[in-house]
Design a protein around this motif. Sequence first.
Motif, PDB file in Angstrom:
ATOM      1  N   GLU A 168    -103.483 -41.718  47.656  1.00  0.00           N
ATOM      2  CA  GLU A 168    -104.364 -41.665  48.924  1.00  0.00           C
ATOM      3  C   GLU A 168    -104.930 -42.859  49.024  1.00  0.00           C
ATOM      4  O   GLU A 168    -105.812 -43.044  49.940  1.00  0.00           O
ATOM      5  CB  GLU A 168    -105.647 -40.544  48.730  1.00  0.00           C
ATOM      6  N   ASP A 169    -104.651 -43.866  48.453  1.00  0.00           N
ATOM      7  CA  ASP A 169    -105.214 -45.284  48.581  1.00  0.00           C
ATOM      8  C   ASP A 169    -104.231 -46.296  49.063  1.00  0.00           C
ATOM      9  O   ASP A 169    -104.189 -47.262  48.757  1.00  0.00           O
ATOM     10  CB  ASP A 169    -106.118 -45.789  47.327  1.00  0.00           C
ATOM     11  N   PHE A 170    -103.267 -45.917  49.652  1.00  0.00           N
ATOM     12  CA  PHE A 170    -102.107 -46.442  50.042  1.00  0.00           C
ATOM     13  C   PHE A 170    -102.603 -47.397  51.581  1.00  0.00           C
ATOM     14  O   PHE A 170    -102.726 -46.816  52.586  1.00  0.00           O
ATOM     15  CB  PHE A 170    -100.992 -45.991  50.361  1.00  0.00           C
ATOM     16  N   ILE A 171    -102.411 -48.765  51.501  1.00  0.00           N
ATOM     17  CA  ILE A 171    -103.044 -49.484  52.427  1.00  0.00           C
ATOM     18  C   ILE A 171    -101.960 -50.139  53.300  1.00  0.00           C
ATOM     19  O   ILE A 171    -101.151 -50.669  52.618  1.00  0.00           O
ATOM     20  CB  ILE A 171    -104.097 -50.487  51.969  1.00  0.00           C
ATOM     21  N   ILE A 172    -102.027 -50.099  54.454  1.00  0.00           N
ATOM     22  CA  ILE A 172    -101.210 -51.110  55.211  1.00  0.00           C
ATOM     23  C   ILE A 172    -101.992 -51.934  56.285  1.00  0.00           C
ATOM     24  O   ILE A 172    -103.103 -51.513  56.572  1.00  0.00           O
ATOM     25  CB  ILE A 172     -99.923 -50.319  56.044  1.00  0.00           C
ATOM     26  N   LYS A 173    -101.472 -53.008  56.273  1.00  0.00           N
ATOM     27  CA  LYS A 173    -102.242 -53.913  57.299  1.00  0.00           C
ATOM     28  C   LYS A 173    -101.557 -54.408  58.400  1.00  0.00           C
ATOM     29  O   LYS A 173    -100.074 -54.901  58.161  1.00  0.00           O
ATOM     30  CB  LYS A 173    -102.959 -55.185  56.478  1.00  0.00           C
ATOM     31  N   THR A 174    -101.659 -54.386  59.674  1.00  0.00           N
ATOM     32  CA  THR A 174    -100.820 -54.748  60.768  1.00  0.00           C
ATOM     33  C   THR A 174    -101.758 -55.755  61.570  1.00  0.00           C
ATOM     34  O   THR A 174    -103.018 -55.676  61.787  1.00  0.00           O
ATOM     35  CB  THR A 174    -100.707 -53.756  61.652  1.00  0.00           C
ATOM     36  N   ARG A 175    -101.101 -56.759  62.209  1.00  0.00           N
ATOM     37  CA  ARG A 175    -101.709 -57.640  62.931  1.00  0.00           C
ATOM     38  C   ARG A 175    -102.235 -57.050  64.283  1.00  0.00           C
ATOM     39  O   ARG A 175    -101.519 -55.938  64.737  1.00  0.00           O
ATOM     40  CB  ARG A 175    -100.543 -58.782  63.372  1.00  0.00           C
ATOM     41  N   ASN A 176    -103.176 -57.286  64.705  1.00  0.00           N
ATOM     42  CA  ASN A 176    -103.699 -57.089  65.823  1.00  0.00           C
ATOM     43  C   ASN A 176    -103.035 -57.564  67.337  1.00  0.00           C
ATOM     44  O   ASN A 176    -103.631 -58.629  67.884  1.00  0.00           O
ATOM     45  CB  ASN A 176    -105.350 -57.296  66.148  1.00  0.00           C
ATOM     46  N   ALA A 177    -101.886 -56.974  67.621  1.00  0.00           N
ATOM     47  CA  ALA A 177    -101.154 -57.633  68.407  1.00  0.00           C
ATOM     48  C   ALA A 177    -101.114 -56.722  69.854  1.00  0.00           C
ATOM     49  O   ALA A 177    -101.572 -55.644  69.617  1.00  0.00           O
ATOM     50  CB  ALA A 177     -99.734 -57.866  68.209  1.00  0.00           C
ATOM     51  N   PRO A 178    -101.003 -57.111  70.989  1.00  0.00           N
ATOM     52  CA  PRO A 178    -101.132 -56.170  72.043  1.00  0.00           C
ATOM     53  C   PRO A 178    -100.253 -54.862  72.126  1.00  0.00           C
ATOM     54  O   PRO A 178    -100.596 -53.800  72.437  1.00  0.00           O
ATOM     55  CB  PRO A 178    -100.693 -57.106  73.451  1.00  0.00           C
ATOM     56  N   ASP A 179     -99.195 -55.108  71.391  1.00  0.00           N
ATOM     57  CA  ASP A 179     -98.125 -54.046  71.426  1.00  0.00           C
ATOM     58  C   ASP A 179     -98.190 -53.141  70.250  1.00  0.00           C
ATOM     59  O   ASP A 179     -97.254 -51.997  69.780  1.00  0.00           O
ATOM     60  CB  ASP A 179     -96.748 -54.370  71.515  1.00  0.00           C
ATOM     61  N   GLN A 180     -99.370 -53.510  69.330  1.00  0.00           N
ATOM     62  CA  GLN A 180     -99.489 -52.664  68.061  1.00  0.00           C
ATOM     63  C   GLN A 180     -99.968 -51.506  68.236  1.00  0.00           C
ATOM     64  O   GLN A 180    -101.066 -51.084  68.834  1.00  0.00           O
ATOM     65  CB  GLN A 180    -100.329 -53.652  67.158  1.00  0.00           C
ATOM     66  N   ASP A 181     -99.443 -50.441  67.870  1.00  0.00           N
ATOM     67  CA  ASP A 181    -100.234 -49.111  67.766  1.00  0.00           C
ATOM     68  C   ASP A 181    -101.440 -48.840  66.930  1.00  0.00           C
ATOM     69  O   ASP A 181    -101.552 -49.559  65.762  1.00  0.00           O
ATOM     70  CB  ASP A 181     -99.141 -47.903  67.066  1.00  0.00           C
ATOM     71  N   ARG A 182    -102.475 -48.220  67.359  1.00  0.00           N
ATOM     72  CA  ARG A 182    -103.372 -47.840  66.496  1.00  0.00           C
ATOM     73  C   ARG A 182    -103.439 -46.606  66.078  1.00  0.00           C
ATOM     74  O   ARG A 182    -103.582 -45.504  66.811  1.00  0.00           O
ATOM     75  CB  ARG A 182    -104.980 -47.909  67.449  1.00  0.00           C
ATOM     76  N   LEU A 183    -103.166 -46.483  64.854  1.00  0.00           N
ATOM     77  CA  LEU A 183    -102.549 -45.050  64.210  1.00  0.00           C
ATOM     78  C   LEU A 183    -103.744 -44.198  64.224  1.00  0.00           C
ATOM     79  O   LEU A 183    -104.781 -44.829  63.471  1.00  0.00           O
ATOM     80  CB  LEU A 183    -101.858 -45.150  63.046  1.00  0.00           C
ATOM     81  N   GLN A 184    -103.715 -43.045  64.342  1.00  0.00           N
ATOM     82  CA  GLN A 184    -104.646 -41.957  64.556  1.00  0.00           C
ATOM     83  C   GLN A 184    -104.778 -41.279  63.357  1.00  0.00           C
ATOM     84  O   GLN A 184    -103.613 -40.950  62.818  1.00  0.00           O
ATOM     85  CB  GLN A 184    -104.983 -41.119  65.638  1.00  0.00           C
ATOM     86  N   PRO A 185    -105.658 -40.824  62.724  1.00  0.00           N
ATOM     87  CA  PRO A 185    -105.759 -40.151  61.498  1.00  0.00           C
ATOM     88  C   PRO A 185    -105.206 -38.757  61.763  1.00  0.00           C
ATOM     89  O   PRO A 185    -105.329 -38.221  62.994  1.00  0.00           O
ATOM     90  CB  PRO A 185    -107.439 -39.966  61.166  1.00  0.00           C
ATOM     91  N   GLY A 186    -104.394 -38.449  60.537  1.00  0.00           N
ATOM     92  CA  GLY A 186    -103.608 -37.237  61.063  1.00  0.00           C
ATOM     93  C   GLY A 186    -102.328 -37.338  61.499  1.00  0.00           C
ATOM     94  O   GLY A 186    -101.265 -36.296  61.015  1.00  0.00           O
ATOM     95  N   THR A 187    -101.965 -38.366  61.939  1.00  0.00           N
ATOM     96  CA  THR A 187    -100.531 -38.708  62.219  1.00  0.00           C
ATOM     97  C   THR A 187     -99.469 -38.700  61.102  1.00  0.00           C
ATOM     98  O   THR A 187    -100.129 -39.430  60.247  1.00  0.00           O
ATOM     99  CB  THR A 187    -100.529 -40.327  63.051  1.00  0.00           C
ATOM    100  N   GLN A 188     -98.248 -38.222  61.205  1.00  0.00           N
ATOM    101  CA  GLN A 188     -97.348 -38.319  60.124  1.00  0.00           C
ATOM    102  C   GLN A 188     -96.397 -39.551  60.649  1.00  0.00           C
ATOM    103  O   GLN A 188     -95.928 -39.703  61.778  1.00  0.00           O
ATOM    104  CB  GLN A 188     -96.414 -37.043  60.453  1.00  0.00           C
ATOM    105  N   ILE A 189     -96.165 -40.435  59.684  1.00  0.00           N
ATOM    106  CA  ILE A 189     -95.217 -41.579  60.040  1.00  0.00           C
ATOM    107  C   ILE A 189     -94.250 -41.530  58.865  1.00  0.00           C
ATOM    108  O   ILE A 189     -94.509 -40.946  57.895  1.00  0.00           O
ATOM    109  CB  ILE A 189     -96.208 -42.786  60.058  1.00  0.00           C
TER     110      ILE A 189
END
Lengths: 366, 424
Positions: free
Chosen positions: A331-352
């Motif tokens: 449950e502590d798996f972290i991902i980091k993404t750059r704040n780019a205009p086209d970057q998704d903001r993943l909402q809690p609960g989303t399955q990816i």
Amino acid sequence: MADTQTSDAFVEFERVQKSYDGENLVVKDLNLIMPKGEFLTMLGPSGSGKTTCLMMLAGFETATHGDIRLDGVSINNIPPHKRGIGMVFQNYALFPHMTVAENLSFPLEVRKLGKAERETKVKRALDMVQMGAFGGRRPAQLSGGQQQRIALARALVFEAELVLMDEPLGALDKQLREHMQFEIKRIADDLGITVVYVTHDQTEALTMSDRVAVFDDGRIQQLAPPDKLYEEPENSFVAQFIGENNTLEGVVKEIKGDTALVRLDDGELIDCKPVNVSEPGERTRVSIRPERVEYNKDRLREGVHTLKAEVLEFIYMGDIFRTRLRVAGNEDFIIKTRNAPDQDRLQPGTQIEIGWLPEDCRALDA
Amino acid sequence: MSDQTTSGPVLAADGTPLKRSLSRALRRQKMRALLLIAPLLLFVLITFIAPIADMLFRSVENQIVQETLPKTVEALADWDPNSGQAPDEPVFAALAADLKIAVQEKTHTRLGSRLNYELTGASSLFRKSGRAVNRMDLETDAPFKEKFADIDKNWVEPDIWRTIQTYSPRYTSGYFLNAIDMQKGPDGAEARPENQQIYIMLFKRTLFMSLVITGSCILLGYPVAWILANLPMRTANLLMILVLLPFWTSLLVRTSAWKVMLQQQGVINDVLVWLGLVADDARLVMINNQFGTIVAMTHILLPFMILPMYSVMQTIPPSYLRAAKSLGATNWTAFWRVYFPQSVPGIGAGSILVFILSIGYYITPEIVGGTTGTFISNRIAYHISSSLNWGLGAALGAILLAVVLLLYYAYDKIVGIDNVKLGG
Ligand SMILES: Nc1ncnc2c1ncn2[C@@H]1O[C@H](COP(=O)(O)OP(=O)(O)OP(=O)(O)O)[C@@H](O)[C@H]1O
Ligand SMILES: [Mg+2]
């Protein structure tokens, strides 16, 4: 590494061991070769023996076993004051009953330099750390950062070729610390001195050093330049200790060339780069940096294995997004993404679905 | 990073000078602190300051002559002490009247012993005359001059009258003069005869021996304190008990133990003779002299030197010595230039303690000092409890106090009193 007597070795530890109480080895089998002019950082958790190593080099502790050489000469039997090693202590150790200038002039006095020469050198050293106006003050009248500079200047004023620094920035606030990191690095480069620097702040180690020696349990776990240390940790301790890191545990299923197929404990399969594993059936701990995890399917290579993940938390951090996932029971798996205009903001609960390049995912010791 | 240089007074946010608003802010704190220490302050005032003030007063107080012989003192005012003759009849009449009252109140013997400090024989003179005056009739027995001459012919000599006149003022410097081996003569202060001089020599001896004792305490105590401060905590605490052990045994026992050790048939002499270093008939005299006093007092006062030194040394981190060595200093230079200066406050505190304690020490010199090893305090004790000359005792004490304050002041000027640390 221990047996290669390179000609440019300046500082050398060979099979050095140290025990204080005759029962526990604080330093176990330390081997290290430093060329002249290198900035080497000893990084490690508290109690891992960093200060002890430094003290052995400076001559305040004797090695229980092994040889320490400076410029090819064994220094085991040279008393500290003859070693000519500059040292910045953890608490600075500026002499409280002397002024700043007297502190700096002390090493020159004991070397019997003339008054005029002393004064020029002290002045130059003070100017170097931008403290020229403070020569008449007592250490107690200086701020922490100023004391730190004076301690640095004092270690440098007698032109030692080797300077040891034991967590010199430990007592400073973040901003001043970053400033001083830069200053120390600049001065060290300007003077061409060899520096052994001790810290347990990994950012400090990564930003300042030519090479970093990661200490744990009295041993050097890995000795490498910062980028290599971060990107290619050799064991799971280093992977955990340096930077942020995700680990997944499993068993090697097969190894084909430079990829290994690992079956995670919940049954899923992933591709990794075998580092510390050599044959199928071994348990392994795979390590992957948060910024190397990809969830955009278009960017993943054809045919790689992917994992199902559920978004648990989304943290906006300005320049980056930090997303916490549940992956293969972790449950502590972290991902980091750059704040780019086209970057998704993943909402809690989303399955990816997430994946990575096999060479970014390292199968290390369990 | 750079020094702020401002011109003119700094102002607080509301425009008042910063100094003033700071002192206003601190005043309440100070008041509260004062209230907290008020009980102690009172206690100290009553039990410490008051006795000292009383002692200082006694060292100059001299009302007894005037109170006991008021008429005589008045009548004697015109008498010329250098005339070489006793005063005339009116003075004797006044003396008879005064003594009559004094005898009834039984104060004449006290006056006698007071004047006896200045003129030997005065005590018996007054006792004898008191009995005779008691039988006189003031109305009918005039003239009194012959009567007194009959009682004792000293009354018609000028000496006693000179003494009475000299000591008739309410306050006198006589005790102080006496305390520095001088006396009041007809022409002001003069030195006492050679064979009566004792106090200056005693003061000098007291100062000298206290210095020697302080010095030997420093020499012996410094290494001990250093070892204690540099040992692991557990061992240091154990050894500390040994340092403190003397505190838990009686002072008298320890001093007597030194008698056993040092006397001519004592342990040390026996060992020396046994070793053949000293002949049996030439045993060393080590007790009842200065040497004995110095040895015993050094032993007794040593803890007072070690404790402050230890607590100061404990606060000196070992990293200073290491830093000095890493900068190229030898062990000795590192000690002398870096460690020692930082331990000076401990030496200062210990020295002040030991010196001030020893300068007023009394029991040990009394027991092991003999005649050559006694201190001024033994003399003070003698005047307070045996000769009952409290005024002289008080004067000696006041001088001792002044000497200590003077030395304290000198120390402050030379070393700086803020350089004294008892710990922390
Ligand atoms: N003088 C000493 N006597 C006995 N044990 C000691 C002594 N100095 C250090 N040790 C022990 O040796 C181990 C390593 O200590 P060291 O000071 O080298 O750690 P470090 O890596 O510098 O830690 P830190 O980051 O907290 O400064 C610790 O377990 C410590 O308890
Ligand atoms: Mg350390």
